[in-house]
Design an enzyme around this catalytic site. Structure first.
Site, PDB file in Angstrom:
ATOM      1  N   THR A  16       0.830  -1.213   0.000  1.00  0.00           N
ATOM      2  CA  THR A  16       0.000   0.000   0.000  1.00  0.00           C
ATOM      3  C   THR A  16       0.861   1.258   0.000  1.00  0.00           C
ATOM      4  O   THR A  16       0.457   2.297  -0.534  1.00  0.00           O
ATOM      5  CB  THR A  16      -0.927  -0.014   1.230  1.00  0.00           C
ATOM      6  OG1 THR A  16      -1.829  -1.100   1.075  1.00  0.00           O
ATOM      7  CG2 THR A  16      -1.709   1.266   1.393  1.00  0.00           C
ATOM      8  N   SER A  62       1.340  -7.579  -0.792  1.00  0.00           N
ATOM      9  CA  SER A  62       2.042  -8.583   0.029  1.00  0.00           C
ATOM     10  C   SER A  62       1.180  -9.778   0.407  1.00  0.00           C
ATOM     11  O   SER A  62       1.707 -10.775   0.889  1.00  0.00           O
ATOM     12  CB  SER A  62       2.659  -7.935   1.270  1.00  0.00           C
ATOM     13  OG  SER A  62       1.713  -7.758   2.294  1.00  0.00           O
ATOM     14  N   THR A  95       1.580  -4.204   4.331  1.00  0.00           N
ATOM     15  CA  THR A  95       1.390  -4.501   5.756  1.00  0.00           C
ATOM     16  C   THR A  95       0.874  -5.919   6.002  1.00  0.00           C
ATOM     17  O   THR A  95       1.023  -6.446   7.098  1.00  0.00           O
ATOM     18  CB  THR A  95       0.392  -3.519   6.402  1.00  0.00           C
ATOM     19  OG1 THR A  95      -0.891  -3.680   5.785  1.00  0.00           O
ATOM     20  CG2 THR A  95       0.850  -2.078   6.305  1.00  0.00           C
ATOM     21  N   ASP A  96       0.235  -6.529   4.984  1.00  0.00           N
ATOM     22  CA  ASP A  96      -0.521  -7.752   5.261  1.00  0.00           C
ATOM     23  C   ASP A  96       0.338  -8.952   5.647  1.00  0.00           C
ATOM     24  O   ASP A  96      -0.100  -9.796   6.438  1.00  0.00           O
ATOM     25  CB  ASP A  96      -1.433  -8.089   4.073  1.00  0.00           C
ATOM     26  CG  ASP A  96      -2.650  -7.159   4.033  1.00  0.00           C
ATOM     27  OD1 ASP A  96      -2.925  -6.505   5.058  1.00  0.00           O
ATOM     28  OD2 ASP A  96      -3.318  -7.088   2.984  1.00  0.00           O
TER      29      ASP A  96
HETATM   30  C1  SIN Z   1      -0.235  -5.238   1.047  1.00  0.00           C
HETATM   31  O1  SIN Z   1      -0.034  -5.872   2.084  1.00  0.00           O
HETATM   32  O2  SIN Z   1       0.568  -5.248   0.091  1.00  0.00           O
HETATM   33  C2  SIN Z   1      -1.489  -4.451   0.875  1.00  0.00           C
HETATM   34  C3  SIN Z   1      -2.018  -3.929   2.147  1.00  0.00           C
HETATM   35  C4  SIN Z   1      -1.106  -2.957   2.824  1.00  0.00           C
HETATM   36  O3  SIN Z   1       0.043  -2.736   2.490  1.00  0.00           O
HETATM   37  O4  SIN Z   1      -1.613  -2.348   3.803  1.00  0.00           O
END
Ligand code: SIN
Length: 310
Positions: A16, A62, A95-96
């Site tokens: 993100t 991710s 973040t995932d």
């Molecule tokens: C991801 O994990 O690539 C998408 C969600 C995020 O980064 O918050």
């Protein structure tokens, strides 16, 4: 530039933090992994005078992280850390699955220099985007004298790779460190350390050199749990099972019976807890070993690494 003392290598993988939406007020309907590493750096004017080298290692959401990207990323981090002018590495990431990448890198490399994952809960186009500040804080931490180990920094809080976990699906301050608590805070460009840097013996990249990651699945104990899923996994050739049990790793009797059968058939089975915090405390009566303080996703990675080593 790699020869300039104090240089930070910024390795981008997507997420993100590199995401874009059609509207500045859209915080969920965006596409992750759209902007390249230079655009992320250019969005932080305070980085203009900082010696950086940049590299686009991957470009993905991710949730789709895989073993091939981990292997490439670990090799590139190791390469950058070996350069004398490089003081630390920053990895931009979604973040995932950030907590999984952080854990695997710490176990493989246990670096003597800082390796800092930076991420964002809002896309780069959002009114209140958090990516640029998180990236700046990550570079600050990567240049902190004496810092070492793999860490993550979001919303001004530094988490050790050994403890970090995503605890909220939407809030900007979406990460926690469980019982261990945060490692440090970053305030106005200064690091206020609260406890020791992450440490440990590195397993080394040879551990994953063969490229075949053993099949290890996560299963969960819950009301009305059935044995069929575990039996199907064993029949299909699974090598390891990590079960997220209730409370102190207790298991529904039907699931437990299938897991004990799996163990007897040669599948390695570890117990963790589906509680957000706390270990599974072992007792002499346990038929299935506890994974201690590891979260279910950490235990799965640890089990894959251990199976690869043997
Ligand atoms: C991801 O994990 O690539 C998408 C969600 C995020 O980064 O918050």
């Amino acid at each position: 530039m790699q020869d300039t003392p104090g240089t930070v290598a910024v390795l981008a993988t997507g997420g993100t933090i590199a995401g874009t939406a059609a509207s500045a007020t859209d915080n969920i309907g965006y596409s992750a992994a759209q902007l390249g590493v230079q655009a992320l750096v250019d969005a932080v004017p305070a980085l203009a005078g900082v010696p950086l080298v940049t590299e686009q290692v991957a470009q993905l959401d991710s949730k789709d992280m895989d073993f091939a990207v981990w292997a490439t990323l670990a090799a590139r981090v190791a390469h950058q850390l070996a350069q004398p002018g490089i003081t630390g590495v920053v990895i931009t990431h979604g973040t995932d699955t950030l907590e999984e990448t952080a854990y695997v890198l710490q176990r493989l490399l246990a670096p003597a220099k800082p390796v800092v994952l930076a991420a964002a809960m809002r896309p780069a186009t959002a009114l209140l985007r958090d990516g640029p500040q998180n990236l700046l804080d990550a570079v600050t931490l990567a240049r902190e004298p004496g810092a070492r180990g793999v860490m993550a920094v979001l919303a001004g809080t530094v988490h050790s790779a050994l403890d970090v976990r995503k605890v909220h699906s939407y809030r900007v301050d979406a990460f926690g460190s469980g019982d261990a608590g945060p490692l440090a805070r970053i305030e106005e460009g200064r690091v206020r350390r609260l406890r020791e840097w992450p440490a440990g013996e590195p397993l080394g990249l040879d551990c994953i050199a063969k490229g075949e990651w053993p099949w290890v699945e996560l299963v969960t104990s819950h009301a009305g749990a059935r044995p069929d899923g575990v039996r199907a996994l064993v029949a299909a050739g699974v090598k390891g099972l990590v079960v997220a049990g209730t409370g102190n790793g207790s298991l529904h009797h039907a699931l437990e019976a299938a897991l004990i059968e799996a163990q007897a058939a040669g599948v390695t089975v570890w117990r963790t807890t589906r509680c957000l915090d706390g270990p599974v405390q072992a007792t002499p009566a346990d038929q299935l070993p506890s994974a201690g303080t590891l979260t279910p996703v950490q235990a799965r990675i640890e089990l894959m690494l251990q199976l690869m080593r043997t």
